[in-house]
Scaffold this motif. Structure first.
Motif, short mmCIF file in Angstrom:
data_model
loop_
_atom_site.label_atom_id
_atom_site.label_comp_id
_atom_site.label_asym_id
_atom_site.label_seq_id
_atom_site.Cartn_x
_atom_site.Cartn_y
_atom_site.Cartn_z
N ILE A 125 0.84 -1.20 0.00
CA ILE A 125 0.00 0.00 0.00
C ILE A 125 0.87 1.25 0.00
CG2 ILE A 125 -1.72 1.31 1.30
CD1 ILE A 125 -2.79 -1.35 2.35
N ILE A 126 1.89 1.25 0.86
CA ILE A 126 2.74 2.44 0.99
C ILE A 126 3.58 2.66 -0.27
CG2 ILE A 126 4.60 3.50 2.34
CD1 ILE A 126 3.60 1.74 4.71
N LEU A 127 4.34 1.63 -0.65
CA LEU A 127 5.18 1.76 -1.84
C LEU A 127 4.33 1.87 -3.10
CD1 LEU A 127 8.04 -0.79 -1.03
CD2 LEU A 127 8.13 1.70 -0.91
N GLY A 128 3.21 1.12 -3.11
CA GLY A 128 2.32 1.18 -4.27
C GLY A 128 1.78 2.58 -4.49
N ALA A 129 1.38 3.23 -3.41
CA ALA A 129 0.89 4.60 -3.53
C ALA A 129 1.98 5.52 -4.08
CB ALA A 129 0.40 5.09 -2.17
N TYR A 130 3.21 5.30 -3.64
CA TYR A 130 4.32 6.16 -4.08
C TYR A 130 4.60 5.99 -5.57
CZ TYR A 130 8.97 8.17 -4.54
OH TYR A 130 10.05 8.90 -4.96
N TYR A 131 4.82 4.75 -6.02
CA TYR A 131 5.21 4.59 -7.43
C TYR A 131 4.03 4.80 -8.38
CZ TYR A 131 3.77 -0.41 -7.16
OH TYR A 131 3.09 -1.59 -6.99
N MET A 132 2.80 4.49 -7.95
CA MET A 132 1.66 4.71 -8.84
C MET A 132 1.34 6.20 -8.99
SD MET A 132 0.73 1.83 -10.14
CE MET A 132 -0.91 2.12 -10.79
N LEU A 133 1.39 6.94 -7.89
CA LEU A 133 1.12 8.38 -7.98
C LEU A 133 2.26 9.11 -8.68
CD1 LEU A 133 -0.46 8.97 -4.47
CD2 LEU A 133 -1.63 8.93 -6.68
N LYS A 134 3.49 8.65 -8.48
CA LYS A 134 4.63 9.23 -9.19
C LYS A 134 4.48 8.98 -10.70
CE LYS A 134 9.69 9.00 -9.47
NZ LYS A 134 10.90 8.29 -8.97
N MET A 135 4.07 7.75 -11.05
CA MET A 135 3.84 7.44 -12.45
C MET A 135 2.74 8.32 -13.02
SD MET A 135 1.31 5.74 -14.37
CE MET A 135 0.56 4.55 -13.29
N PHE A 136 1.64 8.48 -12.28
CA PHE A 136 0.53 9.32 -12.75
C PHE A 136 1.01 10.75 -12.99
CE2 PHE A 136 -3.00 12.22 -12.05
CZ PHE A 136 -3.99 11.66 -12.86
N GLN A 137 1.84 11.25 -12.10
CA GLN A 137 2.35 12.61 -12.24
C GLN A 137 3.14 12.77 -13.53
OE1 GLN A 137 4.89 13.80 -9.03
NE2 GLN A 137 5.37 15.80 -9.91
N HIS A 138 4.03 11.82 -13.83
CA HIS A 138 4.86 11.91 -15.03
C HIS A 138 4.06 11.68 -16.32
CE1 HIS A 138 8.67 12.51 -13.06
NE2 HIS A 138 8.53 11.42 -12.32
N VAL A 139 3.08 10.79 -16.26
CA VAL A 139 2.34 10.41 -17.45
C VAL A 139 1.25 11.42 -17.80
CG1 VAL A 139 0.75 8.69 -18.44
CG2 VAL A 139 2.81 7.94 -17.20
N MET A 140 0.53 11.89 -16.79
CA MET A 140 -0.68 12.67 -17.05
C MET A 140 -0.52 14.17 -16.84
SD MET A 140 -2.43 10.04 -17.83
CE MET A 140 -4.02 10.77 -18.12
N LEU A 141 0.37 14.59 -15.93
CA LEU A 141 0.47 16.00 -15.58
C LEU A 141 1.62 16.69 -16.32
CD1 LEU A 141 -0.21 15.67 -11.74
CD2 LEU A 141 -1.85 15.87 -13.62
N GLY A 142 1.95 17.89 -15.92
CA GLY A 142 3.03 18.62 -16.58
C GLY A 142 2.54 19.45 -17.75
N GLU A 143 3.48 19.99 -18.48
CA GLU A 143 3.14 20.84 -19.62
C GLU A 143 2.55 20.01 -20.75
OE1 GLU A 143 6.58 23.00 -20.81
OE2 GLU A 143 6.84 24.00 -18.87
N THR A 144 1.80 20.67 -21.58
CA THR A 144 1.17 20.00 -22.72
C THR A 144 2.22 19.38 -23.63
OG1 THR A 144 -0.67 21.56 -22.68
CG2 THR A 144 -0.38 20.26 -24.68
N ASN A 145 2.04 18.10 -23.92
CA ASN A 145 2.98 17.38 -24.77
C ASN A 145 2.84 17.86 -26.22
OD1 ASN A 145 4.31 15.15 -26.27
ND2 ASN A 145 4.37 14.20 -24.26
N LYS A 146 3.97 17.86 -26.93
CA LYS A 146 3.95 18.27 -28.35
C LYS A 146 3.07 17.34 -29.17
CE LYS A 146 8.55 20.39 -28.27
NZ LYS A 146 9.93 20.36 -28.84
N LYS A 147 3.01 16.07 -28.75
CA LYS A 147 2.16 15.12 -29.46
C LYS A 147 0.71 15.34 -29.06
CE LYS A 147 5.70 11.49 -29.65
NZ LYS A 147 6.06 10.11 -29.27
N VAL A 148 -0.18 15.24 -30.03
CA VAL A 148 -1.60 15.46 -29.77
C VAL A 148 -2.20 14.20 -29.14
CG1 VAL A 148 -3.85 15.92 -30.81
CG2 VAL A 148 -1.81 17.09 -31.67
N PHE A 149 -2.89 14.38 -28.02
CA PHE A 149 -3.57 13.27 -27.37
C PHE A 149 -5.07 13.43 -27.60
CE2 PHE A 149 -5.50 10.69 -24.13
CZ PHE A 149 -4.63 9.64 -23.96
N ALA A 150 -5.59 12.71 -28.59
CA ALA A 150 -7.02 12.79 -28.90
C ALA A 150 -7.83 12.24 -27.72
CB ALA A 150 -7.31 11.99 -30.16
#
Length: 479
Positions: A409-434
């Motif tokens: 639960i502890i480690l899972g929350a860390y790596y899953m939320l970290k993954m979500f941050q890198h994959v979904m958040l941040g500046e708009t990607n140059k590639k278009v995500f339909a």
């Protein structure tokens, strides 16, 4: 209702899909998978009405082998998991194009046929045949329609096939020995056997090797991450969502009741192996740069926890394990499907090359976030019910098992939320995500509804499986 109908539908559906040709294959496969789901629901209603759901016929006279199928609460739960996820997996594949699609979808239905047979079989040899048949279609699905370098993929898939087949041979030897003792391989006859401590130990170990590879449990996990990564996403869904449950189910159905003394004597060792998988899978997941490999190691951690619970030999442990099997099946299929949706648009599985999806597709971001939170056992989700029950059962055995198991639960929350941050958040990607299509959104919504419904109201499943698990524990404690 005749329990063989579901098997017949899936087998006939497999041939009909192949004969339908490439253009109609996906739709025919979906049609037959939905028919199988409907038949499973009807079967459940008959079971709830008090009917004895079984079928037995003499198959081979010498040796004495029966074509025996039986559906109790435990096998029905796994049957429903298979027949609900199979049409979902097929439907989720509609956004992809596959060469020779008639063979691709026919293999999916044939694999579902074999997995259903494994969950329903009540004769050892019949069970073994279905167990091995399930390996054939996933071998070809991963080999012929997988991704990445062809030679690298071939090595990974061939290793998986040989490794799994070799482990299963030890289980076959165990069944041969049991037949010599009982004169039959019917499940009820095997439950009645009075084996010595030494006999039970060897039977237990023979079965354990087959199940530990299939699940997988450390140190028999080396095939898993590579095959999950190289297989097409549909294949990964079948492997992680349903096929690995064959091993976990079989521990409860076959291994523990037949060789309970060995299970009791070496309880701490086998629970410890499961917990080791939790810690190892979580730590390795932290270092992954490929999204599918991260999800593969996350799955390894979660199934390690489930395996540990099965070996506690407690009602809470068995019940929590089954609940978590079902919850894991839905959430892992949802997560791998989300990874496939991203790949369809970005054509990469490297986490560092993603990002900025939230600004382009808030609907997909919300659905993906819900799946991530379900994966880390957020209260009100199905995974929370399963993991809480599992950890409680570990606490009953040893508090340190519960503490170490809780790292998922502890480690899972860390790596899953970290993954979500890198994959979904941040500046708009140059590639278009339909934005997600209606079919993509529908697949994810169905999974999310299931996770929340049973997270809030797990009673239908607990009522279904508890009597069967109590019967199995009675057999275990009788020895």
């Amino acid at each position: 209702m005749n329990v063989t109908l579901i098997l017949i539908l899936l087998l006939v559906g497999s041939f009909a899909t192949y004969l339908a040709g490439d253009k109609l294959a996906s739709k025919v496969a979906l049609f037959f998978s939905v028919l199988a789901l409907g038949s499973s629901i009807v079967l459940l209603n008959h079971f709830n009405a008090g009917e004895n759901i079984s079928f037995i016929s003499q198959w081979i006279t010498q040796p004495n082998i029966s074509f025996a199928l039986k559906a109790d609460g435990l096998s029905l739960a796994m049957l429903l998991l298979t027949t609900v996820l199979t049409p979902l997996i097929i439907f989720s594949s509609f956004g992809n194009e596959y060469k020779n699609s008639k063979s691709f979808y026919a293999l999916i239905l044939f694999m579902a046929f074999a997995m259903v047979g494994t969950f329903l079989a009540a004769d050892g040899l019949l069970y073994y045949i279905f167990w091995e048949l399930a390996l054939i279609p996933i071998y070809f699905i991963a080999l012929l329609w997988g991704n990445g370098d062809a030679e690298d993929r071939k090595k990974a898939v061939v290793k998986f096939f040989i490794y799994t087949l070799a482990g299963s041979l030890f289980m076959l030897v165990g069944f041969v020995y049991l037949y010599q003792k009982a004169g039959s391989l019917l499940l009820d006859d095997l439950y009645k056997l009075q084996l010595s401590d030494a006999e039970q130990l060897w039977i237990f170990l023979g079965f354990f090797l087959a199940y530990a590879i299939k699940i997988p449990i450390i140190p028999f996990h080396t095939w898993q991450a590579k095959v999950y990564q190289k297989a097409p996403t549909v294949g990964t869904m079948l492997l992680s969502g349903i096929m690995l449950k064959m091993g976990l189910y079989s521990i409860i159905r076959w291994q523990l009741p037949i060789a309970p003394l060995a299970a009791k004597q070496y309880l701490f060792i086998f629970v410890g192996l499961g917990i080791a998988g939790v810690v190892y899978g979580s730590i390795v997941a932290l270092r992954q740069k490929d999204l599918k490999k991260l999800l593969a190691y996350s799955s390894l951690a979660h199934v390690g926890l489930i395996a540990a619970a099965t070996y506690t030999l407690t009602l809470d442990g068995l019940r929590g394990a089954v609940l978590q099997m079902i919850a894991h099946g839905f959430v892992v299929v949802g997560l791998f499907f989300a990874a496939e949706i991203i790949f369809r648009r970005y054509e990469t599985r490297i986490i560092a090359e993603m990002g900025g999806i939230r600004t382009q597709s808030p609907k997909f971001t919300s659905m993906f976030m819900i799946l991530v939170l379900a994966s880390v056992a957020l209260p009100s989700t199905f995974n929370f019910i399963g993991e809480f029950t599992v950890l409680y059962s570990l606490f009953q055995i040893n508090i340190w098992f519960a503490i170490l198991g809780g790292t998922t639960i502890i480690l899972g929350a860390y790596y899953m939320l970290k993954m979500f941050q890198h994959v979904m958040l941040g500046e708009t990607n140059k590639k278009v995500f339909a934005d997600v299509t209606i079919s993509e959104a529908l697949s994810m919504i169905i999974i999310i509804v299931v996770l929340f419904f049973f997270g809030m109201y797990p009673k239908p499943i607990t009522d279904l499986i508890t009597p069967s698990l109590e019967n199995i524990l009675t057999i275990i404690n009788r020895n």
